[in-house]
Write a protein that holds these residues in place. Structure first.
Motif, mmCIF file in Angstrom:
data_model
loop_
_atom_site.group_PDB
_atom_site.id
_atom_site.type_symbol
_atom_site.label_atom_id
_atom_site.label_comp_id
_atom_site.label_asym_id
_atom_site.label_seq_id
_atom_site.Cartn_x
_atom_site.Cartn_y
_atom_site.Cartn_z
ATOM 1 N N ALA A 1 26.469 26.421 57.649
ATOM 2 C CA ALA A 1 27.584 26.205 56.781
ATOM 3 C C ALA A 1 28.611 24.985 57.392
ATOM 4 O O ALA A 1 28.870 24.115 56.621
ATOM 5 C CB ALA A 1 28.585 27.381 56.809
ATOM 6 N N GLN A 2 28.823 25.012 58.441
ATOM 7 C CA GLN A 2 29.548 23.745 59.076
ATOM 8 C C GLN A 2 28.762 22.638 59.099
ATOM 9 O O GLN A 2 29.199 21.438 58.647
ATOM 10 C CB GLN A 2 29.994 24.271 60.601
ATOM 11 C CG GLN A 2 30.865 23.037 61.046
ATOM 12 C CD GLN A 2 31.425 23.343 62.426
ATOM 13 O OE1 GLN A 2 30.387 23.527 63.255
ATOM 14 N NE2 GLN A 2 32.447 23.217 62.870
ATOM 15 N N LEU B 1 26.655 30.604 59.881
ATOM 16 C CA LEU B 1 27.788 29.838 60.205
ATOM 17 C C LEU B 1 27.348 28.423 60.699
ATOM 18 O O LEU B 1 28.071 27.450 60.520
ATOM 19 C CB LEU B 1 28.612 30.510 61.264
ATOM 20 C CG LEU B 1 29.034 31.811 60.924
ATOM 21 C CD1 LEU B 1 30.007 32.354 61.869
ATOM 22 C CD2 LEU B 1 29.961 31.489 59.586
ATOM 23 N N ARG C 1 28.639 21.217 55.464
ATOM 24 C CA ARG C 1 30.015 20.623 55.238
ATOM 25 C C ARG C 1 30.316 19.264 55.830
ATOM 26 O O ARG C 1 30.843 18.113 55.199
ATOM 27 C CB ARG C 1 31.276 21.837 55.740
ATOM 28 C CG ARG C 1 32.740 21.139 55.311
ATOM 29 C CD ARG C 1 32.653 21.072 53.890
ATOM 30 N NE ARG C 1 34.171 20.417 53.608
ATOM 31 C CZ ARG C 1 34.268 19.889 52.661
ATOM 32 N NH1 ARG C 1 33.179 19.620 51.490
ATOM 33 N NH2 ARG C 1 35.550 19.407 52.296
ATOM 34 N N ARG D 1 37.456 31.192 61.655
ATOM 35 C CA ARG D 1 38.080 30.918 60.265
ATOM 36 C C ARG D 1 39.129 29.804 60.372
ATOM 37 O O ARG D 1 39.104 29.046 59.297
ATOM 38 C CB ARG D 1 38.822 32.285 59.769
ATOM 39 C CG ARG D 1 39.496 32.396 58.531
ATOM 40 C CD ARG D 1 38.286 32.477 57.414
ATOM 41 N NE ARG D 1 38.902 32.154 56.025
ATOM 42 C CZ ARG D 1 38.889 33.030 55.091
ATOM 43 N NH1 ARG D 1 38.658 34.518 55.844
ATOM 44 N NH2 ARG D 1 39.379 33.001 53.724
ATOM 45 N N ILE E 1 28.418 26.532 66.324
ATOM 46 C CA ILE E 1 29.204 25.846 65.586
ATOM 47 C C ILE E 1 29.907 24.749 66.618
ATOM 48 O O ILE E 1 29.803 24.774 67.733
ATOM 49 C CB ILE E 1 30.428 26.570 64.855
ATOM 50 C CG1 ILE E 1 30.974 27.555 65.906
ATOM 51 C CG2 ILE E 1 29.458 27.675 63.799
ATOM 52 C CD1 ILE E 1 32.546 28.196 65.046
ATOM 53 N N VAL F 1 35.463 30.447 52.057
ATOM 54 C CA VAL F 1 35.034 31.763 52.804
ATOM 55 C C VAL F 1 35.314 32.913 51.788
ATOM 56 O O VAL F 1 36.453 33.331 51.365
ATOM 57 C CB VAL F 1 35.441 32.078 54.119
ATOM 58 C CG1 VAL F 1 35.297 33.398 54.680
ATOM 59 C CG2 VAL F 1 35.020 31.066 55.209
ATOM 60 N N GLU G 1 38.262 22.292 58.016
ATOM 61 C CA GLU G 1 37.287 21.704 57.351
ATOM 62 C C GLU G 1 37.020 21.826 55.969
ATOM 63 O O GLU G 1 36.048 21.627 55.447
ATOM 64 C CB GLU G 1 35.909 21.813 58.355
ATOM 65 C CG GLU G 1 36.212 21.363 59.765
ATOM 66 C CD GLU G 1 34.963 21.192 60.554
ATOM 67 O OE1 GLU G 1 33.590 21.238 59.989
ATOM 68 O OE2 GLU G 1 34.983 21.493 61.865
ATOM 69 N N PHE H 1 36.957 26.670 60.051
ATOM 70 C CA PHE H 1 36.328 26.615 58.782
ATOM 71 C C PHE H 1 37.352 26.247 57.677
ATOM 72 O O PHE H 1 36.993 25.019 56.952
ATOM 73 C CB PHE H 1 35.580 27.824 58.401
ATOM 74 C CG PHE H 1 34.085 27.837 58.970
ATOM 75 C CD1 PHE H 1 34.159 27.413 60.263
ATOM 76 C CD2 PHE H 1 33.282 28.577 58.181
ATOM 77 C CE1 PHE H 1 32.626 27.339 60.689
ATOM 78 C CE2 PHE H 1 32.031 28.716 58.752
ATOM 79 C CZ PHE H 1 31.564 28.222 59.977
ATOM 80 N N ASP H 2 38.684 26.746 57.720
ATOM 81 C CA ASP H 2 39.613 26.527 56.943
ATOM 82 C C ASP H 2 39.776 24.829 57.116
ATOM 83 O O ASP H 2 40.265 24.232 56.096
ATOM 84 C CB ASP H 2 40.867 27.292 57.181
ATOM 85 C CG ASP H 2 40.808 28.488 56.488
ATOM 86 O OD1 ASP H 2 39.776 28.862 55.786
ATOM 87 O OD2 ASP H 2 41.653 29.403 57.135
ATOM 88 N N ILE I 1 35.731 24.619 54.463
ATOM 89 C CA ILE I 1 34.725 25.505 54.239
ATOM 90 C C ILE I 1 35.201 26.779 53.566
ATOM 91 O O ILE I 1 36.029 27.505 54.118
ATOM 92 C CB ILE I 1 33.832 25.817 55.260
ATOM 93 C CG1 ILE I 1 33.293 24.850 56.099
ATOM 94 C CG2 ILE I 1 32.911 26.859 55.247
ATOM 95 C CD1 ILE I 1 32.684 24.739 57.530
ATOM 96 N N LEU J 1 34.174 36.808 59.500
ATOM 97 C CA LEU J 1 32.933 36.002 59.910
ATOM 98 C C LEU J 1 32.595 36.239 61.403
ATOM 99 O O LEU J 1 33.298 36.717 62.447
ATOM 100 C CB LEU J 1 33.524 34.403 60.192
ATOM 101 C CG LEU J 1 34.042 33.709 58.698
ATOM 102 C CD1 LEU J 1 34.425 32.356 58.964
ATOM 103 C CD2 LEU J 1 32.813 33.820 57.600
#
Ligand SMILES: Cc1cc2nc3c(=O)[nH]c(=O)nc-3n(C[C@H](O)[C@H](O)[C@H](O)COP(=O)(O)OP(=O)(O)OC[C@H]3O[C@@H](n4cnc5c(N)ncnc54)[C@H](O)[C@@H]3O)c2cc1C
Length: 458
Positions: free
Chosen positions: A185-186, A182, A189, A217, A348, A227, A223, A220-221, A225, A204
Motif C-alpha cells: 500500500a505505501q 501494508l 502510493r 495510521r 513500511i 483506510v 501520505e 498512512f494519513d 493512503i 491496521l
C-alpha cells in the motif's frame, strides 16, 4: 528411474539449499528437488523484490520531500519499467546464485519437478523415484486466495503477480491490512497510485500493539493512503472496464471502484501436493505440517522446515530451522525451536521491528512488568533525518529485570532493535544495556536511555 540417497531435500527456500550444501559437505549423498524458482519466496516473490521496490518508493518519497532538506529537484516521476528492471536484476542475481551453488555442490544431485511421497522413505519426481532414510520438506507457502464473492470472476493481483506490473495502477485497493498488504500500500502510493486499504478488522497491523497501529495510521494519513477498516461482507465486483470492492463499513461509501485490486489476506502452505498420507503425515486444518521442538514430523526421519511447519513465517526463522536440524544431525547438538526468540519487521517506511513479547502478550501473563517508552520526536538522529514517526518501547520483567520484549518503530529501527535482541539472547538484565555506551547520533543510542526511565506497566 530409481535413485538411492542419504537424504532428500524438497524446496529451494531459505532452509533447503543451505541444508543440502551442509549435508553434502559432511559426506551425505543428497537429492535436491525444486519445481520452480531457486531461492523460493524470499528471493523471488518475497523479501528481495519487495525490499528492492520499497527502496525505489523511498527514493520517490524523499525526492518529493527534498525541499524540506533545502534541496530542489523539480517534478518527481516514477518509471515503473525501471523500478521493475532494477528489482528483476537484484532478484535474478540472487536466484542464479542459489541455483549455481546447488548445481556445483559435490554429493548433491538436483532434480527439477514436484516431489510427492510414495512411502515414508521414497518420493516421486516425474519419472524419477528417489529413496532416502531422511527427508527434509522446505516447501514454503503461497498467497491465500480467499473464499470471497466475486473472486472467481474479477481480476485481482496477489503479492506475487503485483511484482510484475509494468504499469502504474491508477487506484489500487489493497484487501488485507497485514504486513504484506501494508508494504504494498505505501509502496504504490509513493509510486504515485491512489491507494485504499480495506480490512475487516478494526485496525491496521492487528498483530502489533495498538500504539503501533495508531502510528501506522498516522503515517498512512500523512501520505494520503485511504483506510477502510471494520469492513463487513467484502466482495469483488466488475465495474465496466474497472474493478470494485463492495464493503459494509460503519462509515464511508459501500463500494470503491478502482483500477487494480491486491488480495493480501495471508499465506497457504504448499503441502497439498506432497501426498503426505503416503508418509503417514496428517497436516493440520490450515495445511501446516506439525513438528516437534527438533522439527521432526510425526513420522521419524521426515523433517519439515521453514514456513510449511507453521512455527515461523520469515526468512530468518526458516534459516534458523536449517541450523537447528543441521547442528543436531551433524554436530550432535540439541538445538530447539523453542530456544528462538521471536523477531520480525514490518517494512513500511519507517520500519517497525519487534523482538520478544509484545505489550499485549506481557499484559496477558499478568506478571508485574516495567515499560520504557520514547517517541522518535525525542531521538536526535530521527530529528536530523527529518523522520520522526514512531517510538522505542521496551518491556522488562519487574522481578528479574530481564528484557521481555522491545519495539523500535522508526528510522533505522530494523537495525537498532538487534541490540535489544542480543541482550535477550545473552539472558542478561536490562542493566547490560543501560551500562553500555552507544554511538552518537544513532537510534540505538537511545535504547539505554529508554531503559533508564522504566515505569510500571499499568
Ligand atoms: C511479499 C512478501 C514479503 C516478505 N518479506 C519478508 C521480509 O522482509 N523478511 C522476512 O523475513 N520474510 C519475508 N517474507 C516471508 C519469507 O519470504 C518466507 O518466510 C521465506 O521465504 C521462507 O520460506 P521457506 O524457506 O519456508 O520456503 P519458500 O521460500 O517459500 O520456498 C519453498 C520452495 O519449495 C518449492 N516447492 C514447493 N513444493 C514443492 C514440491 N512438492 N516439490 C518441489 N519443490 C517444491 C517452491 O517452488 C519454493 O521454491 C515475505 C513474504 C512475502 C510473500
Amino acid at each position: 528411474m530409481n535413485h538411492s540417497f542419504d537424504a532428500i531435500v524438497v524446496g529451494a527456500g531459505q532452509a533447503g539449499p543451505s541444508l543440502a550444501r551442509r549435508l553434502a559437505g559432511a559426506g551425505w549423498k543428497v537429492a535436491f528437488v525444486e519445481r520452480h524458482l531457486f531461492g523460493g519466496t524470499c528471493v523471488n516473490t518475497g523479501c528481495t523484490p519487495t525490499k528492492a521496490m520499497v527502496a525505489s518508493a523511498h527514493a520517490a518519497h524523499l525526492a518529493r520531500r527534498s525541499a524540506d532538506f533545502g534541496v530542489h529537484t523539480g517534478t518527481v516521476t516514477v518509471d515503473m519499467h525501471a523500478v521493475k528492471a532494477r528489482k528483476d536484476t537484484i532478484v535474478s542475481n540472487a536466484r542464479n546464485g542459489v541455483e549455481k551453488g546447488l548445481r556445483t555442490t559435490k554429493n548433491c544431485t538436483v532434480f527439477t519437478g514436484t516431489a510427492a511421497f510414495e512411502s515414508p522413505t521414497a518420493m516421486g519426481v516425474g519419472d524419477d523415484r528417489l529413496e532416502a532414510p531422511t527427508i527434509f520438506l522446505n516447501v514454503g507457502a503461497r498467497p491465500t486466495i480467499p473464499i470471497m464473492p466475486g473472486v472467481d470472476s474479477v481480476p485481482f493481483l496477489t503479492s506475487t503477480t503485483i511484482l510484475d506490473l509494468e504499469e502504474m495502477p491508477e487506484h489500487l485497493i489493497v484487501v488485507g491490512a497485514g504486513y504484506v498488504g501494508l508494504e504494498f500500500a505505501q509502496m504504490f502510493r509513493r509510486f504515485g497510485s491512489q491507494v485504499t486499504v480495506v480490512d475487516k478488522g478494526s485496525r491496521l497491523a492487528p498483530h502489533e500493539d495498538e500504539d503501533a497501529s495508531k502510528v501506522i495510521r498516522e503515517i498512512f494519513d500523512s501520505e494520503g493512503i485511504a483506510v477502510r477498516v471494520d469492513a463487513n461482507c467484502i466482495h469483488l465486483e466488475r465495474d465496466s472496464s474497472k474493478v470494485a470492492v463492495g464493503l459494509e463499513c460503519n462509515e464511508g461509501e459501500p463500494r470503491i471502484v478502482a483500477s487494480h485490486i491486491l488480495l493480501a489476506v495471508g499465506r497457504t502452505p504448499n503441502t497439498g501436493d506432497l501426498n503426505l498420507a503416503a508418509a503417514a503425515i496428517t497436516p493440520d486444518q490450515h495445511g501446516y505440517i506439525s513438528v516437534d521442538d527438533y522439527l521432526q514430523t510425526t513420522t521419524p526421519g521426515i523433517f519439515a522446515i521453514g514456513d510449511c511447519n507453521g512455527r515461523g513465517a520469515f526468512t530468518h526463522t526458516s534459516y534458523n530451522d536449517y541450523e537447528i536440524v543441521a547442528d543436531n544431525l551433524l554436530d550432535h547438538a540439541s538445538r530447539r525451536v523453542s530456544d528462538r526468540i521471536p523477531a520480525h519487521a514490518l517494512y513500511i517506511d519507517p520500519p517497525l521491528a519487534g523482538v520478544g513479547m509484545s505489550e499485549a502478550e506481557v499484559r496477558a501473563t499478568g506478571k508485574p512488568a516495567l515499560v520504557g517508552y520514547r517517541t522518535m520526536t525525542r531521538v536526535s538522529r530521527a530529528i536530523e533525518k527529518g523522520e520522526t514517526f514512531g517510538y522505542i518501547k521496551i518491556l522488562v520483567d519487574a522481578e528479574t529485570q530481564h528484557i521481555l520484549g522491545g519495539t523500535v518503530f522508526g528510522t533505522g529501527g530494523d537495525e537498532a532493535v538487534h541490540c535489544i535482541l542480543t541482550a535477550m539472547y545473552a539472558r542478561q538484565p536490562a542493566s547490560l544495556l543501560t551500562h553500555s555506551v552507544h554511538i552518537h547520533p544513532t537510534v540505538a543510542e537511545l535504547i539505554p536511555t529508554t531503559l533508564e526511565d522504566l515505569k510500571p506497566l499499568q
